[in-house]
Design an enzyme around this catalytic site. Structure first.
Site, PDB file in Angstrom:
ATOM      1  N   ILE A  12      38.108  35.344  33.575  1.00 37.49           N
ATOM      2  CA  ILE A  12      38.468  34.887  32.314  1.00 37.49           C
ATOM      3  C   ILE A  12      37.383  35.488  31.289  1.00 37.49           C
ATOM      4  O   ILE A  12      36.360  35.313  31.337  1.00 37.49           O
ATOM      5  CB  ILE A  12      38.314  33.303  32.269  1.00 37.49           C
ATOM      6  N   ALA A 106      50.951  38.979  29.157  1.00 41.15           N
ATOM      7  CA  ALA A 106      50.514  38.790  27.812  1.00 41.15           C
ATOM      8  C   ALA A 106      49.061  39.796  27.516  1.00 41.15           C
ATOM      9  O   ALA A 106      48.752  40.190  26.453  1.00 41.15           O
ATOM     10  CB  ALA A 106      49.773  37.437  27.741  1.00 41.15           C
ATOM     11  N   ASP A 107      48.220  40.395  28.493  1.00 40.11           N
ATOM     12  CA  ASP A 107      47.227  41.019  28.228  1.00 40.11           C
ATOM     13  C   ASP A 107      47.616  42.701  27.858  1.00 40.11           C
ATOM     14  O   ASP A 107      47.126  43.146  27.133  1.00 40.11           O
ATOM     15  CB  ASP A 107      46.180  41.144  29.722  1.00 40.11           C
ATOM     16  N   THR A 182      29.926  57.612  54.852  1.00 36.12           N
ATOM     17  CA  THR A 182      30.771  56.756  54.587  1.00 36.12           C
ATOM     18  C   THR A 182      30.934  56.120  53.270  1.00 36.12           C
ATOM     19  O   THR A 182      32.095  56.007  52.415  1.00 36.12           O
ATOM     20  CB  THR A 182      30.925  55.584  55.466  1.00 36.12           C
TER      21      THR A 182
END
Length: 256
Positions: A12, A106-107, A182
């Site tokens: 958030i 909405a974002d 890796t």
């Protein structure tokens, strides 16, 4: 002061603005199991830590329906106001040309609104968070659509948990492109691979648009990926917070 909140699947993101100026920003973890009291405590602490005495307005965007009501209640408890929530019936000024405009997150709406007001059009916006989303805006300011792919960290979490010998890694560029270990190989695939995907999508989007476009990156990993992309791109850390401010102003300041 305006409190702008973008509720995502993982984080958030909160920002406090004085007019167009961002005073402070911060993040909370997104957990659907947390109560309005728990988020109220965290919101109050965030405001106090940053010396914010009062909030006169608030606006929320969310891609997590289960958290919307919880956070609205938290804002009401802490700030004594009911926030504007981006959704149906809210003025955005964005023309959404999708088969079903209601599907637009909405974002994405908030990010597009900010881009239309800040950058040259047409534009292509990439939000690099839990998912990597692309939004294409034409020269008239209309949202045409875009793409959705697995987020950088989401992909790493998936292969690390699903394989016996691949570790968790930090999100950063490898020491060299042709990796000899890796960890660097995973960094090349996730970071440089995402940058290459964005370069490829931009080229194909621009071909379909028939012209060059501004390219804007935002989201948790936008800054890291932007450094690996060839060509001119813009990293805008607070793009969605800016868009939420603009949407709030469209729905409040013009009423009088």
């Amino acid at each position: 002061m305006l409190l702008a909140v973008d509720i995502g699947n993982t984080d958030i993101v909160m920002g406090v603005l004085n007019g167009k100026n961002l005073v402070c920003s911060g993040r909370l973890s997104a957990h659907v199991g947390e109560t309005e009291i728990e988020y109220s405590i965290k919101l109050k602490a965030f405001l106090e830590i940053n010396g914010i005495k009062s909030i006169e307005g608030a606006v929320i965007s969310s891609v997590v329906p289960a958290l919307v009501r919880t956070f609205i209640k938290s804002v009401e408890l802490v700030c004594g106001i009911t926030p504007l929530t981006v959704g149906p019936g809210v003025k955005t000024g964005l023309n959404i040309k999708l088969d079903n405009p209601a599907e637009t997150g909405a974002d994405i709406v908030a990010g597009d609104v900010a881009v239309i007001n800040k950058y040259k059009l047409p534009a292509i916006v990439f939000n690099l968070g839990t998912a990597t989303t692309a939004s294409v805006i034409d020269k008239t300011g209309a949202h045409l659509g875009g793409a959705i792919s697995c987020g950088v960290k989401t992909g790493i979490n998936s292969i690390s948990s699903g394989t016996a010998q691949l570790p968790q890694i930090d999100i950063s560029a490898p020491s060299k492109l042709i990796a000899s270990n890796t960890v660097d190989a995973m960094k090349c695939g996730s970071v440089v691979g995402t940058a290459a995907m964005i370069e490829g999508l931009v080229a194909r989007f621009e071909k379909e648009l028939g012209e060059k476009a501004s390219v804007i990156l935002t989201g948790d990993f936008g800054k890291t990926i932007a450094k690996e992309i060839g060509g001119s791109v813009i990293y805008d850390e607070h793009l969605i917070i800016d868009g939420l401010r603009i949407i709030y102003e469209k729905n409040t300041l013009r009423k009088g």
